[in-house]
Scaffold this motif. Structure first.
Motif, PDB file in Angstrom:
ATOM      1  N   GLY A   1     -30.260   0.120 -25.192  1.00 37.20           N
ATOM      2  CA  GLY A   1     -30.626   0.613 -23.871  1.00 37.20           C
ATOM      3  C   GLY A   1     -30.610  -0.465 -22.813  1.00 37.20           C
ATOM      4  O   GLY A   1     -31.011  -0.227 -21.669  1.00 37.20           O
ATOM      5  N   SER A   2     -30.134  -1.664 -23.175  1.00 38.39           N
ATOM      6  CA  SER A   2     -30.179  -2.775 -22.211  1.00 38.39           C
ATOM      7  C   SER A   2     -28.956  -3.683 -22.340  1.00 38.39           C
ATOM      8  O   SER A   2     -29.098  -4.893 -22.500  1.00 38.39           O
ATOM      9  CB  SER A   2     -31.457  -3.602 -22.411  1.00 38.39           C
ATOM     10  N   PHE A   3     -27.766  -3.098 -22.303  1.00 33.55           N
ATOM     11  CA  PHE A   3     -26.558  -3.922 -22.267  1.00 33.55           C
ATOM     12  C   PHE A   3     -26.546  -4.710 -20.956  1.00 33.55           C
ATOM     13  O   PHE A   3     -26.911  -4.185 -19.906  1.00 33.55           O
ATOM     14  CB  PHE A   3     -25.311  -3.047 -22.380  1.00 33.55           C
ATOM     15  N   PRO A   4     -26.111  -5.972 -20.993  1.00 37.41           N
ATOM     16  CA  PRO A   4     -26.279  -6.848 -19.829  1.00 37.41           C
ATOM     17  C   PRO A   4     -25.401  -6.538 -18.629  1.00 37.41           C
ATOM     18  O   PRO A   4     -25.755  -6.859 -17.506  1.00 37.41           O
ATOM     19  CB  PRO A   4     -25.940  -8.245 -20.395  1.00 37.41           C
ATOM     20  N   ALA A   5     -24.252  -5.932 -18.848  1.00 37.55           N
ATOM     21  CA  ALA A   5     -23.344  -5.694 -17.718  1.00 37.55           C
ATOM     22  C   ALA A   5     -22.829  -4.264 -17.783  1.00 37.55           C
ATOM     23  O   ALA A   5     -23.598  -3.315 -17.719  1.00 37.55           O
ATOM     24  CB  ALA A   5     -22.196  -6.709 -17.760  1.00 37.55           C
ATOM     25  N   LYS A   6     -21.531  -4.097 -17.937  1.00 38.01           N
ATOM     26  CA  LYS A   6     -20.928  -2.768 -18.035  1.00 38.01           C
ATOM     27  C   LYS A   6     -21.462  -2.046 -19.274  1.00 38.01           C
ATOM     28  O   LYS A   6     -21.639  -2.660 -20.322  1.00 38.01           O
ATOM     29  CB  LYS A   6     -19.405  -2.888 -18.118  1.00 38.01           C
ATOM     30  N   VAL A   7     -21.730  -0.760 -19.137  1.00 37.64           N
ATOM     31  CA  VAL A   7     -22.210   0.031 -20.268  1.00 37.64           C
ATOM     32  C   VAL A   7     -21.005   0.437 -21.115  1.00 37.64           C
ATOM     33  O   VAL A   7     -20.085   1.098 -20.627  1.00 37.64           O
ATOM     34  CB  VAL A   7     -22.964   1.288 -19.785  1.00 37.64           C
ATOM     35  N   PRO A   8     -20.972   0.043 -22.392  1.00 34.48           N
ATOM     36  CA  PRO A   8     -19.782   0.327 -23.204  1.00 34.48           C
ATOM     37  C   PRO A   8     -19.748   1.765 -23.702  1.00 34.48           C
ATOM     38  O   PRO A   8     -20.773   2.446 -23.777  1.00 34.48           O
ATOM     39  CB  PRO A   8     -19.949  -0.639 -24.387  1.00 34.48           C
TER      40      PRO A   8
ATOM     41  N   ASN B   1     -31.483   5.481 -19.452  1.00 39.03           N
ATOM     42  CA  ASN B   1     -31.394   4.725 -18.202  1.00 39.03           C
ATOM     43  C   ASN B   1     -29.977   4.243 -17.894  1.00 39.03           C
ATOM     44  O   ASN B   1     -29.719   3.702 -16.818  1.00 39.03           O
ATOM     45  CB  ASN B   1     -32.326   3.508 -18.263  1.00 39.03           C
ATOM     46  N   LEU B   2     -29.072   4.419 -18.859  1.00 40.96           N
ATOM     47  CA  LEU B   2     -27.728   3.893 -18.719  1.00 40.96           C
ATOM     48  C   LEU B   2     -26.733   4.987 -18.352  1.00 40.96           C
ATOM     49  O   LEU B   2     -26.869   6.129 -18.784  1.00 40.96           O
ATOM     50  CB  LEU B   2     -27.291   3.217 -20.022  1.00 40.96           C
ATOM     51  N   ASP B   3     -25.725   4.598 -17.600  1.00 37.13           N
ATOM     52  CA  ASP B   3     -24.687   5.541 -17.183  1.00 37.13           C
ATOM     53  C   ASP B   3     -23.467   5.373 -18.084  1.00 37.13           C
ATOM     54  O   ASP B   3     -22.514   4.678 -17.753  1.00 37.13           O
ATOM     55  CB  ASP B   3     -24.319   5.296 -15.717  1.00 37.13           C
ATOM     56  N   PHE B   4     -23.533   5.999 -19.249  1.00 40.21           N
ATOM     57  CA  PHE B   4     -22.429   5.934 -20.190  1.00 40.21           C
ATOM     58  C   PHE B   4     -21.264   6.788 -19.720  1.00 40.21           C
ATOM     59  O   PHE B   4     -21.460   7.831 -19.096  1.00 40.21           O
ATOM     60  CB  PHE B   4     -22.865   6.449 -21.565  1.00 40.21           C
TER      61      PHE B   4
END
Length: 331
Positions: A189-196, A215-218
């Motif tokens: 839930g906390s990838f540092p840059a672009k969401v893979p 919370n991420l925009d996959f």
């Protein structure tokens, strides 16, 4: 000496010099390493062009960089050959490698070698459709330039390393079709840059999907065919740009009635879960191209409009009390 003779001599000299130069493009250390790799793989016919008398930059399955990297080997792509054995640890000595592929090699066994962690320029790692065993290695998080990781269609086991979320340039992570257990790491839930893009399907993952993933925009998520339970509604939000979500064949249980999907969503598969509620009218606003909510506990009228009526009964059947086209009319 006439003009024609002079031109012919110049042409032959140019050709000789060009050919001689091209024969020496290959870095000698890379050539030595490649020949060790060939030997470790039992000198397969697939690598017959790997002749020590020729320039390794012309060998099959290889690419070399330009003069800025002194023509070092930058890509090793071994695909669909009659090759048996294990991934040679010597691949870690190809220090300028950016792409490493061992794919559709069903006789390739063993674990992913630790020496791969030495490949500091590596961007693409694809070890798929083989019979690799052992864990998904945590040392992959040391390769800060990695963008694409594909370890699908293997026999990898154990849990997913939480450290993979530390990769700053990750674009896609595919661990599908293995024997992975445990839960999806909270750190995802906390990838540092672009969401893979995340492909974790066809494993034995269990537990709840971490709420932090909401919370991420996959763009793409495939968690299908696992043993995941609980609530997945946090993955859906109107302000996201998600295109693809497949959560089918799990044990998810949540109320669909209040779920708002992105207006970008094109593929949604929720079949074979324990999802309740009804299909919201808002879902008619999405450009759905594939849709399946069959084998759940849904009720109510299927909203009219959008593309929801373009799907056949297979997309809706085996629910508690769904009705309306393409199913039978509501009573």
């Amino acid at each position: 000496m006439d003009k024609t003779t002079t031109l012919l001599l110049f042409f032959f000299l140019f050709t000789f010099l060009t050919t001689s130069f091209s024969k020496n493009l290959c870095n000698q250390d890379d050539k030595t390493t490649l020949l060790k790799i060939k030997k470790a793989l039992n000198n397969p016919y697939h690598l017959a062009s790997w002749d020590p008398r020729t320039d390794c930059c012309s060998w099959y399955c290889l690419e070399c960089g330009d003069a800025t990297v002194n023509h070092r080997v930058t890509a090793l792509t071994i695909f669909s050959g009659q090759i048996s054995g294990q991934i040679p640890p010597e691949v870690g000595d190809l220090s300028y490698l950016q792409t490493l592929v061992f794919r559709k090699l069903t006789n390739l066994t063993g674990q992913i070698p630790r020496t791969i962690a030495k490949l500091k320029y590596l961007r693409s790692l694809r070890l798929s459709w083989t019979n690799l065993t052992g864990p998904v290695p945590g040392f992959l998080s040391e390769l800060k330039n990695l963008q694409w990781v594909d370890l699908s269609f293997n026999d990898l086991s154990g849990s997913i390393p939480s450290s993979l979320s530390l990769l700053p340039n990750l674009v896609s992570l595919d661990l599908s079709r293995n024997k992975l257990t445990g839960s999806i790491p909270e750190s995802f839930g906390s990838f540092p840059a672009k969401v893979p893009d995340l492909y974790l399907s066809h494993n034995q993952l269990s537990g709840y999907i971490p709420k932090t993933l909401g919370n991420l925009d996959f763009s793409k998520i495939d968690f299908s065919r696992n043993k995941l339970g609980g609530d997945a509604s946090m993955l859906f939000r109107a302000n996201k740009t998600t295109w693809y979500i497949d959560l089918s064949r799990n044990m998810l249980q949540f109320d669909l009635s209040r779920v708002v999907i992105p207006k970008t969503l094109g593929i949604l598969d929720l079949n074979h879960n324990g999802i309740t509620g009804n299909i919201p009218v808002q879902w008619t606003e999405a450009p759905l191209q594939f849709f399946n909510v069959s084998y759940n506990r849904l009720c109510g009228h299927i909203p009219t409009g959008g593309t929801l009526q373009e799907f056949d009964t297979y997309s809706y059947f085996h629910n508690k009390c769904l009705c309306g086209a393409p199913l039978d009319s509501c009573k």
